[in-house]
Structures are given as structure tokens and as C-alpha cells.
Motif scaffolding. Sequence first.
Motif, PDB file in Angstrom:
ATOM      1  N   UNK A  17       5.238  12.274   0.017  1.00  0.00           N
ATOM      2  CA  UNK A  17       5.376  10.983  -0.647  1.00  0.00           C
ATOM      3  C   UNK A  17       6.640  10.295  -0.149  1.00  0.00           C
ATOM      4  N   UNK A  18       6.510   9.030   0.161  1.00  0.00           N
ATOM      5  CA  UNK A  18       7.641   8.187   0.531  1.00  0.00           C
ATOM      6  C   UNK A  18       7.715   7.039  -0.466  1.00  0.00           C
ATOM      7  N   UNK A  19       8.855   6.386  -0.505  1.00  0.00           N
ATOM      8  CA  UNK A  19       8.963   5.204  -1.355  1.00  0.00           C
ATOM      9  C   UNK A  19       9.876   4.183  -0.697  1.00  0.00           C
ATOM     10  N   UNK A  20       9.746   2.952  -1.166  1.00  0.00           N
ATOM     11  CA  UNK A  20      10.590   1.862  -0.679  1.00  0.00           C
ATOM     12  C   UNK A  20      10.664   0.807  -1.767  1.00  0.00           C
ATOM     13  N   UNK A  21      11.634  -0.069  -1.602  1.00  0.00           N
ATOM     14  CA  UNK A  21      11.801  -1.183  -2.538  1.00  0.00           C
ATOM     15  C   UNK A  21      11.406  -2.468  -1.819  1.00  0.00           C
ATOM     16  N   UNK A  22      10.576  -3.280  -2.479  1.00  0.00           N
ATOM     17  CA  UNK A  22      10.231  -4.603  -1.973  1.00  0.00           C
ATOM     18  C   UNK A  22      10.463  -5.582  -3.125  1.00  0.00           C
ATOM     19  N   UNK A  23      11.377  -6.489  -2.913  1.00  0.00           N
ATOM     20  CA  UNK A  23      11.736  -7.473  -3.946  1.00  0.00           C
ATOM     21  C   UNK A  23      12.103  -6.803  -5.269  1.00  0.00           C
ATOM     22  N   UNK A  24      12.886  -5.734  -5.179  1.00  0.00           N
ATOM     23  CA  UNK A  24      13.377  -5.057  -6.369  1.00  0.00           C
ATOM     24  C   UNK A  24      12.374  -4.159  -7.071  1.00  0.00           C
ATOM     25  N   UNK A  25      11.215  -3.979  -6.509  1.00  0.00           N
ATOM     26  CA  UNK A  25      10.164  -3.154  -7.106  1.00  0.00           C
ATOM     27  C   UNK A  25       9.937  -1.925  -6.234  1.00  0.00           C
ATOM     28  N   UNK A  26       9.930  -0.754  -6.851  1.00  0.00           N
ATOM     29  CA  UNK A  26       9.729   0.503  -6.128  1.00  0.00           C
ATOM     30  C   UNK A  26       8.243   0.722  -5.880  1.00  0.00           C
ATOM     31  N   UNK A  27       7.905   0.976  -4.602  1.00  0.00           N
ATOM     32  CA  UNK A  27       6.526   1.270  -4.202  1.00  0.00           C
ATOM     33  C   UNK A  27       6.485   2.664  -3.579  1.00  0.00           C
ATOM     34  N   UNK A  28       5.493   3.455  -3.971  1.00  0.00           N
ATOM     35  CA  UNK A  28       5.290   4.801  -3.446  1.00  0.00           C
ATOM     36  C   UNK A  28       4.067   4.795  -2.534  1.00  0.00           C
ATOM     37  N   UNK A  29       4.067   5.698  -1.556  1.00  0.00           N
ATOM     38  CA  UNK A  29       2.891   5.830  -0.703  1.00  0.00           C
ATOM     39  C   UNK A  29       2.839   7.215  -0.103  1.00  0.00           C
TER      40      UNK A  29
END
Length: 193
Positions: A17-29
Motif C-alpha cells: 500500500x502506498x499513499x499520497x496527498x492531493x489537495x490536502x486529502x490522503x489517498x491510498x492505493x
Amino acid sequence: MNDFKPIEDREGHVGGIESMMVDGRRWFFGFDYSMDTAVSPLIDDPGRMAAFASEYMLQTDGAHDAAYWRELVDSSVEESGLVGEDEDRTFDSETLAAQRLSPSSHLMYLMGAATAWDDSFFEDDEIQAALTAIGVRDRDRDWDCLEQCIAAAQSDGAEVRASGTLLMTRYQRFVFSNLPANWPEVFAALRPS
């Protein structure tokens, strides 16, 4: 609890699992490290990401329940197997839009991984001609030459700059039209103008 479907042809991958922030929102994938490929939609809820992974992803020792995956989801907030610095996986729409033709190395990597490194981009005759114009050799015409394309788009030479701009504009359109699942919505700022 899981209402997300896997990306076509990417179910059952061994990965993490990885995650990142886009426009202050955490997204997992989900990410298959052996194939450098994103294997899931972007999911903004840790529990739903864990449920997705338990249903559609594997570890090297097989399937695991959502509780196991939840630990990996939670650890992805602090650690990444893809980048060392958290700022490399933090994006905002304003910067994404401003850097459409000169994306960061990590963003180009993520987009390649999300599109499963679809090389058909490099088969187009106009792309081939532009790559020749900026000096990319035949054997180097793959995703690794994009840094050279960005440099060409910023060149002082008008002909090289025109070819580089063409390449990066077409790359942007190609990637955006091939992003799977909800990736285009999350990265809407990359939408070609």
C-alpha cells in the motif's frame, strides 16, 4: 464495506500500500513493486483501502484479512516504498496545473505506473519525429526519455523547444486519457487544456 472494483487486468497482484496527498486529502492505493504498477483505484478511506486489498490483492505468502492490510495502510502514511521524502508525494492542483508540461520525476513515475507503462505513446509517427528532432536515439524511446523531453520543451532553441513542447503536450493528453479508475478525477488538474 468495499465498493471499489480493481483496475482491469490488475486483480490478484502481489503488492503493498502506498499513499499520497492531493489537495490536502490522503489517498491510498495498491502497488505492485515487482511490476512498478498501481493496481487499485485511489481510495481516501483507510478501512475501505484495507477491505479492497483483502479482497483483490495478495502478499508473497498469499491472501490476508482486512486487519492485516489495515496495518499496511496505516504505515503508508509515514513510509513509502517509492520515495524518501513526503513532499515528493504531496500534490496540489495549482502546482499540478502549472507543471503540466514539466511534471516532477515522481509524478511522471506515478502516471506511468497508473497507466501500466503503456508504450503505445512512443509508436506514433509524429512522436517518433519529435523524438528524433530532440536527439533521442531509437533504443532510448521509452518512459525514461521524458526528462529529455522536458528539457527540450525548456530549450532556448526554437525548433528543439517546439518538438519538446509537442512531446510533453501529447504525453499529457495520452497519460490523462489512459489513467484508470478514479485517477483522472483525483488528478483533474492535469486535464489537458
